[in-house]
Design a protein around this motif. Structure first.
Motif, PDB file in Angstrom:
ATOM      1  N   THR A 111      45.526 -71.095-117.770  1.00 34.83           N
ATOM      2  CA  THR A 111      44.640 -71.822-118.973  1.00 34.83           C
ATOM      3  C   THR A 111      43.853 -72.611-118.589  1.00 34.83           C
ATOM      4  O   THR A 111      44.659 -74.002-118.267  1.00 34.83           O
ATOM      5  N   LYS A 112      42.829 -73.513-118.475  1.00 32.32           N
ATOM      6  CA  LYS A 112      42.091 -74.549-118.835  1.00 32.32           C
ATOM      7  C   LYS A 112      42.660 -75.531-119.823  1.00 32.32           C
ATOM      8  O   LYS A 112      42.427 -75.532-120.735  1.00 32.32           O
ATOM      9  N   ASN A 113      42.755 -76.746-118.841  1.00 30.01           N
ATOM     10  CA  ASN A 113      43.207 -77.997-120.279  1.00 30.01           C
ATOM     11  C   ASN A 113      42.509 -78.868-119.953  1.00 30.01           C
ATOM     12  O   ASN A 113      42.838 -79.382-118.416  1.00 30.01           O
ATOM     13  N   VAL A 114      41.903 -80.325-120.488  1.00 33.24           N
ATOM     14  CA  VAL A 114      41.170 -80.946-120.350  1.00 33.24           C
ATOM     15  C   VAL A 114      41.658 -82.651-120.459  1.00 33.24           C
ATOM     16  O   VAL A 114      41.359 -83.445-120.099  1.00 33.24           O
ATOM     17  N   LEU A 115      43.270 -81.915-122.267  1.00 38.47           N
ATOM     18  CA  LEU A 115      43.472 -83.009-122.458  1.00 38.47           C
ATOM     19  C   LEU A 115      45.001 -82.823-122.486  1.00 38.47           C
ATOM     20  O   LEU A 115      45.021 -81.730-122.482  1.00 38.47           O
ATOM     21  N   PRO A 116      45.852 -83.874-122.362  1.00 33.78           N
ATOM     22  CA  PRO A 116      45.489 -85.406-122.190  1.00 33.78           C
ATOM     23  C   PRO A 116      44.858 -85.718-121.052  1.00 33.78           C
ATOM     24  O   PRO A 116      44.725 -85.484-120.341  1.00 33.78           O
ATOM     25  N   GLY A 117      43.257 -86.832-121.060  1.00 27.26           N
ATOM     26  CA  GLY A 117      43.141 -87.205-119.617  1.00 27.26           C
ATOM     27  C   GLY A 117      43.302 -88.605-119.952  1.00 27.26           C
ATOM     28  O   GLY A 117      43.093 -89.436-120.489  1.00 27.26           O
ATOM     29  N   PHE A 118      42.902 -88.702-118.199  1.00 26.91           N
ATOM     30  CA  PHE A 118      43.207 -90.269-117.900  1.00 26.91           C
ATOM     31  C   PHE A 118      42.723 -90.566-116.864  1.00 26.91           C
ATOM     32  O   PHE A 118      41.984 -89.843-116.612  1.00 26.91           O
ATOM     33  N   ALA A 119      41.535 -91.474-117.361  1.00 29.84           N
ATOM     34  CA  ALA A 119      40.561 -92.193-115.960  1.00 29.84           C
ATOM     35  C   ALA A 119      41.475 -93.473-115.681  1.00 29.84           C
ATOM     36  O   ALA A 119      41.164 -94.492-116.391  1.00 29.84           O
ATOM     37  N   LEU A 120      41.174 -93.941-114.412  1.00 29.91           N
ATOM     38  CA  LEU A 120      41.157 -95.306-113.710  1.00 29.91           C
ATOM     39  C   LEU A 120      40.288 -95.721-112.381  1.00 29.91           C
ATOM     40  O   LEU A 120      39.754 -94.762-111.951  1.00 29.91           O
ATOM     41  N   SER A 121      39.997 -97.442-112.673  1.00 30.51           N
ATOM     42  CA  SER A 121      39.184 -97.250-112.015  1.00 30.51           C
ATOM     43  C   SER A 121      39.285 -98.664-110.850  1.00 30.51           C
ATOM     44  O   SER A 121      40.733 -99.017-110.884  1.00 30.51           O
ATOM     45  N   CYS A 188      35.840 -77.378-115.449  1.00 35.84           N
ATOM     46  CA  CYS A 188      37.015 -78.614-115.820  1.00 35.84           C
ATOM     47  C   CYS A 188      36.697 -79.910-115.610  1.00 35.84           C
ATOM     48  O   CYS A 188      36.646 -80.890-115.549  1.00 35.84           O
ATOM     49  N   LEU A 189      36.010 -79.277-113.473  1.00 37.50           N
ATOM     50  CA  LEU A 189      35.470 -80.274-112.747  1.00 37.50           C
ATOM     51  C   LEU A 189      34.094 -81.456-113.360  1.00 37.50           C
ATOM     52  O   LEU A 189      33.976 -82.204-113.444  1.00 37.50           O
ATOM     53  N   GLN A 190      33.484 -79.994-113.894  1.00 36.70           N
ATOM     54  CA  GLN A 190      31.760 -81.162-115.113  1.00 36.70           C
ATOM     55  C   GLN A 190      33.152 -82.101-115.657  1.00 36.70           C
ATOM     56  O   GLN A 190      32.022 -83.381-116.220  1.00 36.70           O
ATOM     57  N   GLU A 191      33.947 -81.731-116.925  1.00 33.99           N
ATOM     58  CA  GLU A 191      33.852 -82.722-117.603  1.00 33.99           C
ATOM     59  C   GLU A 191      34.521 -83.728-116.903  1.00 33.99           C
ATOM     60  O   GLU A 191      34.576 -84.878-117.496  1.00 33.99           O
ATOM     61  N   ALA A 192      35.356 -83.614-116.052  1.00 29.24           N
ATOM     62  CA  ALA A 192      36.465 -84.879-115.148  1.00 29.24           C
ATOM     63  C   ALA A 192      35.301 -85.440-114.666  1.00 29.24           C
ATOM     64  O   ALA A 192      34.968 -86.792-115.028  1.00 29.24           O
ATOM     65  N   ILE A 193      34.177 -84.782-113.977  1.00 36.72           N
ATOM     66  CA  ILE A 193      32.955 -85.995-113.518  1.00 36.72           C
ATOM     67  C   ILE A 193      32.449 -86.608-114.759  1.00 36.72           C
ATOM     68  O   ILE A 193      31.830 -87.763-114.376  1.00 36.72           O
ATOM     69  N   GLY A 194      32.116 -85.723-115.770  1.00 37.44           N
ATOM     70  CA  GLY A 194      31.200 -86.318-116.975  1.00 37.44           C
ATOM     71  C   GLY A 194      31.927 -87.552-117.142  1.00 37.44           C
ATOM     72  O   GLY A 194      30.965 -88.564-117.255  1.00 37.44           O
ATOM     73  N   THR A 195      33.219 -87.659-117.240  1.00 35.57           N
ATOM     74  CA  THR A 195      33.908 -89.263-117.548  1.00 35.57           C
ATOM     75  C   THR A 195      33.381 -90.347-116.372  1.00 35.57           C
ATOM     76  O   THR A 195      33.205 -91.223-117.388  1.00 35.57           O
ATOM     77  N   LEU A 196      33.178 -90.404-115.704  1.00 38.01           N
ATOM     78  CA  LEU A 196      32.897 -91.241-114.127  1.00 38.01           C
ATOM     79  C   LEU A 196      32.132 -92.116-114.315  1.00 38.01           C
ATOM     80  O   LEU A 196      32.539 -93.575-114.759  1.00 38.01           O
ATOM     81  N   PRO A 197      30.840 -91.796-115.629  1.00 37.85           N
ATOM     82  CA  PRO A 197      29.799 -92.687-115.780  1.00 37.85           C
ATOM     83  C   PRO A 197      30.538 -93.602-116.989  1.00 37.85           C
ATOM     84  O   PRO A 197      30.006 -94.400-117.421  1.00 37.85           O
ATOM     85  N   VAL A 198      31.346 -92.879-117.708  1.00 41.62           N
ATOM     86  CA  VAL A 198      32.115 -93.945-119.153  1.00 41.62           C
ATOM     87  C   VAL A 198      32.612 -94.415-118.631  1.00 41.62           C
ATOM     88  O   VAL A 198      32.609 -95.339-119.368  1.00 41.62           O
ATOM     89  N   CYS A 199      33.819 -94.162-117.497  1.00 40.75           N
ATOM     90  CA  CYS A 199      34.872 -94.938-117.368  1.00 40.75           C
ATOM     91  C   CYS A 199      34.539 -96.458-116.414  1.00 40.75           C
ATOM     92  O   CYS A 199      35.385 -97.289-116.812  1.00 40.75           O
ATOM     93  N   GLY A 205      34.933 -97.565-107.068  1.00 39.03           N
ATOM     94  CA  GLY A 205      36.741 -96.272-106.651  1.00 39.03           C
ATOM     95  C   GLY A 205      36.795 -95.909-108.238  1.00 39.03           C
ATOM     96  O   GLY A 205      36.561 -96.576-108.889  1.00 39.03           O
ATOM     97  N   ALA A 206      37.232 -94.737-108.424  1.00 43.98           N
ATOM     98  CA  ALA A 206      37.219 -93.982-109.589  1.00 43.98           C
ATOM     99  C   ALA A 206      38.204 -92.918-109.650  1.00 43.98           C
ATOM    100  O   ALA A 206      37.806 -92.199-108.552  1.00 43.98           O
ATOM    101  N   ASN A 207      39.230 -92.467-110.399  1.00 43.62           N
ATOM    102  CA  ASN A 207      39.948 -91.624-110.427  1.00 43.62           C
ATOM    103  C   ASN A 207      40.496 -90.721-111.966  1.00 43.62           C
ATOM    104  O   ASN A 207      40.638 -91.558-113.152  1.00 43.62           O
ATOM    105  N   VAL A 208      39.943 -89.734-111.883  1.00 48.80           N
ATOM    106  CA  VAL A 208      40.041 -88.508-113.731  1.00 48.80           C
ATOM    107  C   VAL A 208      41.213 -87.483-113.247  1.00 48.80           C
ATOM    108  O   VAL A 208      40.750 -86.636-112.376  1.00 48.80           O
ATOM    109  N   LEU A 209      42.216 -87.732-114.047  1.00 52.17           N
ATOM    110  CA  LEU A 209      43.471 -86.803-114.134  1.00 52.17           C
ATOM    111  C   LEU A 209      43.152 -86.297-115.209  1.00 52.17           C
ATOM    112  O   LEU A 209      42.937 -87.110-116.318  1.00 52.17           O
ATOM    113  N   MET A 210      43.458 -84.766-114.939  1.00 46.73           N
ATOM    114  CA  MET A 210      43.212 -83.814-116.515  1.00 46.73           C
ATOM    115  C   MET A 210      44.519 -82.982-116.003  1.00 46.73           C
ATOM    116  O   MET A 210      44.477 -82.592-114.747  1.00 46.73           O
ATOM    117  N   PRO A 211      44.993 -81.960-116.472  1.00 48.25           N
ATOM    118  CA  PRO A 211      45.850 -81.155-116.661  1.00 48.25           C
ATOM    119  C   PRO A 211      45.539 -80.166-116.077  1.00 48.25           C
ATOM    120  O   PRO A 211      46.693 -79.357-115.397  1.00 48.25           O
TER     121      PRO A 211
END
Length: 256
Positions: A111-121, A188-199, A205-211
């Protein structure tokens, strides 16, 4: 002292009673996850229950570039940390540089889960911003497609290097849990990649972690290039963990 983990999450609504069957199941689950972190794809799903009313579901995933030995050591360390930072919680996740562990009293397998998500830069800013953003976006879209097309049950892990300039490279990585379908991995990857410009816009460098998935890029090698790509772009070795920690701003963005 800096925490060795990248991020963790514990659901605080319910706490497992001490000396309960859930506590026994959780201890058994974490022990089993550590024991079985030796498969070819370094990914395992486990279910533990003492009776039908108290199931626990667990998952461990190592990054696709690490050896079985490194995977086993990381998972054992994470399991111990999880028992401390999320003591007796019914739902928990924890991410390290090389692996992650997740468990819940409700099944989340396939099952795809994108929350909780964490972004590190990365704390360093980029100078060639327009070209950098274009290159990162192109690399990530390419990796998203490659990883998603890998059949379910196989290693959904891809890396890519590209020249930013004559003297600077960009290194990128994506990974989904192997139990995801092509569609779920892709979204899932689309949502993670879409977070990069926001965070992390303008950061080196950047790192987006999702379940269910994970993406990262840097201007230095942070994965084992020899194991993941046929033609290494540079002979520089990955930076040691302590140095990596110093270059990251943890919990730049948390989204639940």
């Amino acid at each position: 002292m800096a925490h060795p983990y990248l991020a963790y999450y514990c659901l605080n609504i319910s706490t497992i009673p001490e000396n309960s069957s859930y506590q026994s199941s959780l201890s058994s689950l974490l022990s089993s996850i550590s024991l079985y972190a030796t498969s070819e794809f370094q990914f395992n799903k486990l279910q533990k229950f003492l009776n039908i009313s108290d199931p626990l579901y667990g998952l461990q995933l190592c990054h696709g570039d690490v050896t079985t030995e490194v995977c086993r050591e990381c998972v054992a360390t994470v399991a111990k940390s999880l028992a401390v930072v999320c003591s007796r919680k019914l739902v928990a996740l924890i991410w390290y540089d090389e692996c992650m562990i997740r468990y819940s009293n409700e099944s989340f397998f396939s099952t795809k889960n994108v929350l909780p998500g964490f972004a590190l830069s990365n704390i360093q800013n980029i100078t060639e911003l327009h070209r950098f953003d274009q290159l990162v976006n192109t690399m990530m879209i390419d990796l998203e497609s490659q990883a998603s097309e890998v059949p379910a049950g196989s290693k959904k892990f891809k890396t890519k290097e590209a020249n930013l300039s004559e003297l600077k490279m960009i290194y990128s990585l994506v990974q989904c849990t192997p139990d995801l379908s092509t569609t779920d991995c892709n979204t899932c990857l689309q949502e993670a990649i879409g977070t990069l410009p926001v965070c992390c816009n303008g950061k080196q460098g950047a790192n987006v972690l999702m379940p269910s998935c994970y993406v990262r890029y840097e201007v230095y090698p942070f994965y084992n290039i020899i194991d993941t790509a046929p033609s290494p772009a540079t002979g520089l070795p990955p930076l040691p963990p302590r140095e990596l920690e110093g270059m990251m701003n943890f919990f730049f963005l948390i989204f639940f």
